[in-house]
Write an enzyme that holds these catalytic residues in place. Sequence first.
Site, PDB file in Angstrom:
ATOM      1  N   LYS A  26       0.825  -1.205   0.000  1.00  0.00           N
ATOM      2  CA  LYS A  26       0.000   0.000   0.000  1.00  0.00           C
ATOM      3  C   LYS A  26       0.867   1.267   0.000  1.00  0.00           C
ATOM      4  O   LYS A  26       0.650   2.187  -0.782  1.00  0.00           O
ATOM      5  CB  LYS A  26      -0.912  -0.014   1.240  1.00  0.00           C
ATOM      6  N   ARG A  96      -3.264   2.819   8.706  1.00  0.00           N
ATOM      7  CA  ARG A  96      -3.606   1.555   8.037  1.00  0.00           C
ATOM      8  C   ARG A  96      -2.386   0.657   7.911  1.00  0.00           C
ATOM      9  O   ARG A  96      -1.277   1.127   7.726  1.00  0.00           O
ATOM     10  CB  ARG A  96      -4.079   1.821   6.599  1.00  0.00           C
ATOM     11  N   GLY A 105      -8.480  -7.261   4.378  1.00  0.00           N
ATOM     12  CA  GLY A 105      -9.294  -7.358   5.588  1.00  0.00           C
ATOM     13  C   GLY A 105      -8.612  -8.069   6.741  1.00  0.00           C
ATOM     14  O   GLY A 105      -9.202  -8.231   7.801  1.00  0.00           O
ATOM     15  N   MET A 107      -5.813  -7.235   8.445  1.00  0.00           N
ATOM     16  CA  MET A 107      -5.206  -6.441   9.513  1.00  0.00           C
ATOM     17  C   MET A 107      -5.984  -5.157   9.733  1.00  0.00           C
ATOM     18  O   MET A 107      -6.963  -4.892   9.076  1.00  0.00           O
ATOM     19  CB  MET A 107      -3.754  -6.218   9.205  1.00  0.00           C
ATOM     20  N   ARG A 352      -3.751  -1.139  -6.120  1.00  0.00           N
ATOM     21  CA  ARG A 352      -2.963  -2.373  -6.018  1.00  0.00           C
ATOM     22  C   ARG A 352      -3.375  -3.283  -7.160  1.00  0.00           C
ATOM     23  O   ARG A 352      -4.436  -3.086  -7.751  1.00  0.00           O
ATOM     24  CB  ARG A 352      -3.206  -3.064  -4.672  1.00  0.00           C
ATOM     25  N   HIS A 468     -16.164  -8.371   1.801  1.00  0.00           N
ATOM     26  CA  HIS A 468     -15.115  -9.266   2.290  1.00  0.00           C
ATOM     27  C   HIS A 468     -15.301 -10.674   1.733  1.00  0.00           C
ATOM     28  O   HIS A 468     -14.372 -11.289   1.214  1.00  0.00           O
ATOM     29  CB  HIS A 468     -15.147  -9.275   3.819  1.00  0.00           C
ATOM     30  N   ARG A 574      -1.815 -47.012 -12.823  1.00  0.00           N
ATOM     31  CA  ARG A 574      -1.763 -47.891 -11.647  1.00  0.00           C
ATOM     32  C   ARG A 574      -2.683 -49.080 -11.919  1.00  0.00           C
ATOM     33  O   ARG A 574      -3.899 -48.967 -11.769  1.00  0.00           O
ATOM     34  CB  ARG A 574      -2.242 -47.148 -10.402  1.00  0.00           C
ATOM     35  N   SER A 777      11.094 -43.482 -12.849  1.00  0.00           N
ATOM     36  CA  SER A 777      10.007 -42.542 -12.562  1.00  0.00           C
ATOM     37  C   SER A 777       9.987 -42.356 -11.053  1.00  0.00           C
ATOM     38  O   SER A 777       9.863 -43.330 -10.308  1.00  0.00           O
ATOM     39  CB  SER A 777       8.688 -43.114 -13.061  1.00  0.00           C
ATOM     40  N   THR A 780       7.321 -39.969  -5.733  1.00  0.00           N
ATOM     41  CA  THR A 780       7.652 -39.102  -4.591  1.00  0.00           C
ATOM     42  C   THR A 780       6.683 -39.251  -3.429  1.00  0.00           C
ATOM     43  O   THR A 780       6.965 -38.762  -2.340  1.00  0.00           O
ATOM     44  CB  THR A 780       7.707 -37.632  -5.051  1.00  0.00           C
ATOM     45  N   CYS A 843       6.136 -39.170 -11.006  1.00  0.00           N
ATOM     46  CA  CYS A 843       4.712 -39.492 -11.085  1.00  0.00           C
ATOM     47  C   CYS A 843       4.012 -39.442  -9.733  1.00  0.00           C
ATOM     48  O   CYS A 843       2.839 -39.757  -9.620  1.00  0.00           O
ATOM     49  CB  CYS A 843       4.498 -40.853 -11.734  1.00  0.00           C
ATOM     50  N   TYR A 863      10.048 -35.471 -17.976  1.00  0.00           N
ATOM     51  CA  TYR A 863       8.615 -35.186 -17.901  1.00  0.00           C
ATOM     52  C   TYR A 863       8.126 -35.190 -16.453  1.00  0.00           C
ATOM     53  O   TYR A 863       8.810 -35.682 -15.556  1.00  0.00           O
ATOM     54  CB  TYR A 863       7.808 -36.220 -18.710  1.00  0.00           C
TER      55      TYR A 863
HETATM   56  C1  PEP Z   1       4.446 -42.793  -5.448  1.00  0.00           C
HETATM   57  O1  PEP Z   1       4.752 -43.520  -4.518  1.00  0.00           O
HETATM   58  O2  PEP Z   1       4.816 -41.621  -5.559  1.00  0.00           O
HETATM   59  C2  PEP Z   1       3.578 -43.301  -6.520  1.00  0.00           C
HETATM   60  C3  PEP Z   1       3.333 -42.587  -7.593  1.00  0.00           C
HETATM   61  O3  PEP Z   1       2.989 -44.505  -6.330  1.00  0.00           O
HETATM   62  P1  PEP Z   1       1.715 -44.737  -5.404  1.00  0.00           P
HETATM   63  O4  PEP Z   1       1.179 -43.425  -5.037  1.00  0.00           O
HETATM   64  O5  PEP Z   1       0.778 -45.549  -6.207  1.00  0.00           O
HETATM   65  O6  PEP Z   1       2.310 -45.483  -4.265  1.00  0.00           O
END
Ligand code: PEP
Length: 885
Positions: A26, A96, A105, A107, A352, A468, A574, A777, A780, A843, A863
């Site tokens: 601001k 302000r 809104g 603060m 803003r 708001h 899967r 792959s 995670t 993945c 990818y």
């Molecule tokens: C993972 O483990 O990240 C994965 C993609 O396999 P799943 O979620 O099916 O265990």
Amino acid sequence: MKKYIFNFKSKVSNKINFSKNILGGKGANLSEMGRMGLPVPPGFTISTEVCELFYKNKKKINYKILGEIDKELKNIEKDTGKKFGDLNNPLLVSVRSGARVSMPGMMDTILNLGLNDETVHALANRTSNMRFAKDSYRRFIQMYSNVVLGVENYNFEELIENYKLTKGVLLDTELDENDWDGLIKDFKNIVKKKTNKEFPQNVREQLFGAISAVFLSWESHRAKVYRKLNQIPSEWGTAVNVQSMVFGNMGNDCATGVVFTRNPSNGNHQIYGEYLINAQGEDVVAGTRTPQHITKKARIASNESLPSMEESMPIAYKELKKILHKLEKHYKDMQDVEFTIENKKLWMLQTRSGKRTAKSAVKIAVDMVKENLISKKEAVLRVEPNSLDTLLHPTLDEKSNIEIIAKGLPASPGAASGKVVFTSDDAERLNASMQNTILVRVETSPEDIHGMHAAKGILTARGGMTSHAAVVARGMGRPCVSGSSEIEIDYEKKLFKVQDREIKEGDLITIDGSTGRIILGEVKTVKPEISGEFSKLMNWADNYRKLKIRTNSETPLDSKIARDFGAEGIGLCRTEHMFFDEERILSVREMILSKTKDDRLLALSKLLPHQKKDFIDIFKIMNGLPVTVRLLDPPLHEFLPRTDKEISEVASSLNIPIKELKVRITELHEQNPMLGHRGCRLGISFPEIYEMQCRAIFEALVQCKKQKVKSIIPEIMIPLVSTEAEIKIMKDLVIRTAKQVESEKKIKLNFLVGTMIELPRAAIKANDIAKHAEFFSFGTNDLTQTTFGISRDDSGKFLNDYIENKIFDIDPFVSIDEGVADLIDIASEKGRSQNKKIKLGICGEHGGDPKSIEFCAKIGLNYVSCSPYRVPVARLAAAQAQLKK
Ligand code: PEP
Ligand code: MG
């Protein structure tokens, strides 16, 4: 001494972002407008660094800074010709907050500061308007007592309501100076009763109290919740802006308003906003009076009779329009502006970058390229990838039975169904048990932020499009219908009345934030329409990104949706999800529970045609694009029969006694299934399962070839590998099966074999694993689970505590953690050093998270793969990642 206080006329830096860090959004924009020669009331900014000093100094403002503030106050006095606390021509100021990024809104703000029992008379004399002076004073007492002294607002509201009732009037504007005089006395009595102190008459004490309160509001509950939701670091602190007051409530040639340079809902290039005659600051956003339109066109379109600003104040309107144009050209972005008209003179109080829906963000970005305001690169960088989510979500199926019970303003687009709740706490409570709710409030306040987040949609009885509820809902991407005057809420009885109906707490309703409809019951939804601007922006994004975007999908329907959204293949199919089908589950259960290999083979032979057909369907949809098929992964107990009916069904088809089956089920039970007999461990114990799956893939390929479907090269993926031996044995199995099919069908098969990297050992020993893998792959989800040793299924119970204690900034199952990222980096390097041509992708759920995508782009993965609806999000995030490199 270092400079901590900045007059609006002084410049901190040429770089607006640097200025924002010091002056807050601001403050930076006020000084920018000042230098552009726009009419900004004089004032100064106390920098964000003072906020930190304030907390270090036991929540007190250091005396040197107090001296600086006094000095700057003198400058305002010089510029305005008024004096703070003067009995002749008193200066009033607003105080302000202003953080680096706008937190609407969240603060505190205090207006009319500098009024006391004496200056109020001076103000009255000066303006020849006693009613105005008294009204301003009572507003000040109310705000100051609430924000600084902690007296709850309802105390004052109740007094006003009672007063109006006794007098027999409906609106505040119908109260005269004597009424306000009486109320001022009552207000001061309440303050005395609640705080044991008189309302402060010393104007310096008022000012320093207000500044401290703004700093304190940075650590208020609602500000903390907002920061958490929006990932705003707590170290940033807030600046404080002290500015001379201008008045929109001095009579009928005064007004106050909020206006966007373009429509924040749909992006149309038309001024869009609301104003109120004879009103002050917060009246427009607070939703206590329903505001009027700015333009004549908007008024006519919504069938309103009260005049627009264009009609009632044509000169000020023309000037405003010119300024809005100038501001957009200067900032090269849609602006959200606050203004006040004091005795016909227009003053700019704030500008803003305007919050907008995803639809509007996309349209504005594309339009601004056409208007030569910004480049295509800038347009791609302008749109927040996560926001596309709301754009891609389904809308109401108009063919279904829709019983409209009322209408309100279409404040934030999208449709949502849920149980009616009347408090934010209830919305949060039901959300915790996975129940969808619609939060119904007379109007929302910043205290409702947690409920608005927890609810699927928001419905309010009062307030306009810039209330708001509307602003916050749009920011969050929650559908919202606001200002539905047809509904009458009774909080006590937990119901709302509409026409001659009563809708009670827990009843199901649907709201449509795109049209403002309120509908009884739950309504089916349909796939969203993708606009021309959206496709254009996506095409620009595709030109900048290097990462390919695939999808996680195992059904023809999802695969089709993902293709329509631009997926360039499947990164994770899967296969276990294909087993859950009602028809197949019995064969799956027979397979798991059979005692002999022969029995198992029999069950598998029943599954083979189903799997084969699924793959044919998916290969056809993917039409030549790569498809990664993962062999069976989850622990077998997930498929076991549970109910007596299911158990007796399996027992009879396997022809074994129920008792014996129950013993077998108990044998298969695991204490820790996520670390149990799953992934390639199943393939090692029961190779016939994986053999059947590979056969299904290969026979599907043969079939597709016969049907002249564009040939695809499937990528067969082995889950949960941690050692070289595991991948080697599994790869041999795949090749063996391929050879069998090749010789049976007299055909040459093309395919790749690779693995998921989802265990720390696999990441560390990736060079050994890469000897037998053509692709990696990164899974995670499991990699995060096993790196932290935190169960992905149970973490919800304590993750919040970890975020609150700042152990995690963000849930590591949502956005890749640094440690997990290091493992991915190590595995990629080791994989590439062993096999230069190795294909690398991700993945896990992180494949659809913009921050994680940025990391994937940085380390050069090939990818990312994510759920179908996240594909556009990933396309845009991947382009931004490349542009930010
Ligand atoms: C993972 O483990 O990240 C994965 C993609 O396999 P799943 O979620 O099916 O265990
Ligand atoms: Mg996994």
